[in-house]
Scaffold this motif. Sequence first.
Motif, short mmCIF file in Angstrom:
data_model
loop_
_atom_site.label_atom_id
_atom_site.label_comp_id
_atom_site.label_asym_id
_atom_site.label_seq_id
_atom_site.Cartn_x
_atom_site.Cartn_y
_atom_site.Cartn_z
N TYR B 135 0.85 -1.20 0.00
CA TYR B 135 0.00 0.00 0.00
C TYR B 135 0.88 1.24 0.00
O TYR B 135 0.62 2.20 -0.72
CB TYR B 135 -0.92 -0.02 1.23
N GLY B 136 1.93 1.22 0.81
CA GLY B 136 2.83 2.36 0.89
C GLY B 136 3.51 2.65 -0.44
O GLY B 136 3.49 3.78 -0.93
N ILE B 137 4.05 1.61 -1.07
CA ILE B 137 4.82 1.85 -2.30
C ILE B 137 3.92 2.31 -3.43
O ILE B 137 4.32 3.13 -4.25
CB ILE B 137 5.67 0.62 -2.68
N PHE B 138 2.65 1.85 -3.44
CA PHE B 138 1.78 2.30 -4.53
C PHE B 138 1.21 3.68 -4.29
O PHE B 138 0.64 4.28 -5.18
CB PHE B 138 0.68 1.28 -4.80
N LEU B 139 1.39 4.20 -3.09
CA LEU B 139 1.07 5.60 -2.88
C LEU B 139 2.34 6.45 -2.98
O LEU B 139 2.35 7.61 -2.60
CB LEU B 139 0.40 5.80 -1.52
N GLY B 140 3.42 5.84 -3.46
CA GLY B 140 4.66 6.58 -3.67
C GLY B 140 5.43 6.86 -2.40
O GLY B 140 6.22 7.78 -2.33
N HIS B 141 5.20 6.07 -1.37
CA HIS B 141 5.85 6.30 -0.09
C HIS B 141 6.85 5.17 0.15
O HIS B 141 6.50 4.14 0.72
CB HIS B 141 4.77 6.32 1.00
N SER B 142 8.08 5.33 -0.30
CA SER B 142 8.99 4.18 -0.30
C SER B 142 9.46 3.82 1.10
O SER B 142 9.82 2.68 1.35
CB SER B 142 10.17 4.41 -1.23
N THR B 143 9.45 4.77 2.03
CA THR B 143 9.82 4.42 3.41
C THR B 143 8.79 3.43 3.98
O THR B 143 9.13 2.51 4.71
CB THR B 143 9.87 5.67 4.30
N MET B 144 7.54 3.66 3.61
CA MET B 144 6.49 2.78 4.12
C MET B 144 6.55 1.40 3.45
O MET B 144 5.84 0.50 3.85
CB MET B 144 5.12 3.43 3.89
N PHE B 145 7.36 1.28 2.41
CA PHE B 145 7.64 -0.06 1.88
C PHE B 145 8.72 -0.74 2.72
O PHE B 145 8.61 -1.90 3.09
CB PHE B 145 8.09 0.05 0.42
N MET B 146 9.76 0.04 3.05
CA MET B 146 10.91 -0.54 3.74
C MET B 146 10.60 -0.90 5.20
O MET B 146 10.98 -1.96 5.67
CB MET B 146 12.08 0.44 3.73
N TYR B 208 0.48 7.46 8.86
CA TYR B 208 -0.95 7.72 9.09
C TYR B 208 -1.26 9.17 9.44
O TYR B 208 -2.38 9.62 9.23
CB TYR B 208 -1.50 6.76 10.15
N ASP B 209 -0.28 9.92 9.96
CA ASP B 209 -0.51 11.34 10.21
C ASP B 209 0.10 12.20 9.11
O ASP B 209 0.16 13.42 9.24
CB ASP B 209 0.07 11.75 11.56
N ASN B 210 0.55 11.57 8.06
CA ASN B 210 1.21 12.28 6.98
C ASN B 210 0.17 13.03 6.14
O ASN B 210 -0.75 12.42 5.62
CB ASN B 210 1.94 11.23 6.13
N PRO B 211 0.29 14.36 6.01
CA PRO B 211 -0.75 15.11 5.27
C PRO B 211 -0.90 14.67 3.82
O PRO B 211 -1.99 14.77 3.26
CB PRO B 211 -0.28 16.57 5.38
N ILE B 212 0.19 14.19 3.22
CA ILE B 212 0.08 13.76 1.81
C ILE B 212 -0.79 12.52 1.72
O ILE B 212 -1.67 12.40 0.87
CB ILE B 212 1.48 13.51 1.22
N LEU B 213 -0.55 11.58 2.63
CA LEU B 213 -1.38 10.36 2.63
C LEU B 213 -2.83 10.73 2.90
O LEU B 213 -3.74 10.23 2.23
CB LEU B 213 -0.89 9.36 3.68
N ILE B 214 -3.02 11.58 3.86
CA ILE B 214 -4.40 11.92 4.24
C ILE B 214 -5.12 12.59 3.06
O ILE B 214 -6.25 12.25 2.74
CB ILE B 214 -4.40 12.83 5.49
N SER B 215 -4.41 13.50 2.37
CA SER B 215 -5.08 14.18 1.25
C SER B 215 -5.36 13.21 0.11
O SER B 215 -6.29 13.41 -0.67
CB SER B 215 -4.24 15.35 0.77
N ARG B 216 -4.57 12.16 -0.02
CA ARG B 216 -4.82 11.21 -1.11
C ARG B 216 -5.90 10.19 -0.78
O ARG B 216 -6.50 9.62 -1.68
CB ARG B 216 -3.53 10.46 -1.45
N THR B 217 -6.08 9.88 0.51
CA THR B 217 -6.99 8.79 0.84
C THR B 217 -8.27 9.24 1.53
O THR B 217 -9.26 8.54 1.46
CB THR B 217 -6.29 7.75 1.73
N LYS B 218 -8.25 10.39 2.19
CA LYS B 218 -9.47 10.85 2.85
C LYS B 218 -10.55 11.14 1.82
O LYS B 218 -10.27 11.74 0.78
CB LYS B 218 -9.19 12.13 3.65
#
Lengths: 180, 384
Positions: B135-146, B208-218
Amino acid sequence: MSSTDSTEIAKTDDSSLASDLDKSLSDSISKKFSNVEIAYVKPDRIRVNVKKEEIIDVASFIRDELNFDHAESVSGVDYPEDKQIEVVYHLGSYTDASLDKKILALATRTPREDNPRPGNDSTKLPSLRDVFPSVSFHERECFEMLGVYFVGHPDNRRLLLPEDWADIPPLRKDFRIKGR
Amino acid sequence: MSNQVHPKDKEILPGLQIEKVDDRIMTLNVGPQHPGSGHMRIILKIDGDYIVHTDPDPGYVHRGEEKMAEYRNYITNIPHLERPVIHDSCNILYPYCLGVEELLGLEVPERAKYLRVIAAELNRCVYIEYWLAIYGIFLGHSTMFMWPMGDRELCIDLLDKMTGARVTHAYFVPGGVRNDIPPNFEDVCLRQINYFEKRLKEYADIFYDNPILISRTKDTGILSREDAIKLGTTGSVLRASGVDFDIRKKEPYDVYEELDFQTNVLKEGDSYARSKIPWLDMFESCRIIRDALKKMPKSGSVRVKLKPKPKGGDTEVYRRVESGRGSLGMHIVSRGLPQPYRLKISVPSFRNLIAMPHLLTGEKLGNMPAVYWSLNYWPVEADR
């Protein structure tokens, strides 16, 4: 239902352990529909065998009066010696807390042909998609795996099998795995 | 060419679909090779940037597990039945073992019940971490992959000690578990689970508190409570839409009744809620494991001895458990043979697949990965 007498499943009786709610659920179905056969009432598991002509009425009654609101699973079982295919809907409820543990198996049977032509032979059942929208993909799977055509289903297409699959439906008993 | 026959006049190949091409609507095949679709194809129809029609097309990893099960006896079915979800292999064997035990009338030893719960909860963490990484890597968040991939090793390591295998454990058998845990396992498990839980808390800061993630998924892909019930969804998808339904609580199996945990429910029903529920579930898993380690009998048998090729009676069973993705049921029809007459595996991924057209239609194409992966969907499991 005389056609199911040949299976052993219909004869199982384990009702001594079942709760009062289980019994009242099965009683309310058998009271309303005289042709329906209650195959067993086990703790939290009820099985109801119905004729295919009646299945939509029974399913609507189960949804509206008994509060079962979704299908957990739809299994097709092939019985070549009876020349029949059985489809079992396992229904559950999310909205009624007293039915949390209960699974109601609604089973019906359709004639089976030795040379199946899925969709063009007598192996047909009415679709329960209008009563329980959750059966939609399960019925599609049942169609391709056992060749049971669901009348009234708007989308009787292949789901898991390749589009050009030309053999008999693979979950029928006369489809043998090579080498076995 | 004048002699060209229109396909309508010919006998159409089985399953072949003919569609009229529209000037405005573009058909886009996402998958099956596209890495973002994960072994399945989603046929999208796009009007500009918006998805107007979604047609999921699974089946690229269909292995005929149900057919295979009809040819193998109740014990030799174990190794291949865990193949659909190797990351959650304990949980897919769980309903099978419960069902076969009901068929054969077996009573599982108390210690084995606790070992099963510990293995199942560790496996749930392994699965969720893997899913979270994707889920992390497909939202472009490579740290959340590692991070989840690394932390997953803690649970894999524990399962390795328990079962002897990293992913395909084949640990559950009808009548108990295959082997007892090594000495000193409790201490190692407690230490690693405590560290694991500490790491989980750090996911909030970066993900989960990352504003980029929130703006993409909320507020993307909202599934209402009524639709979630009507479509028969299960697991995290259902609980993110405000329905409190967890089989571990509602129909407790083995020793879940005696253990201390709660179910996580969110009301929003959007992609953010759906992605948050599995993460919250992992905290509960840690709680269950700690509680189970405390309450587990310190010694005793872990397996009932079975006759070779045991036979079930003329009956059928339907058992279900809560897996990492939701309710996983098995319908076993027995006719007095050493092998099942019919084994139907009702998998949560397949049940949640029906929500996909419902959620994606009307969304922007760019939101597709956020919505699609939030369904906690595992294509290999859906195909069986």
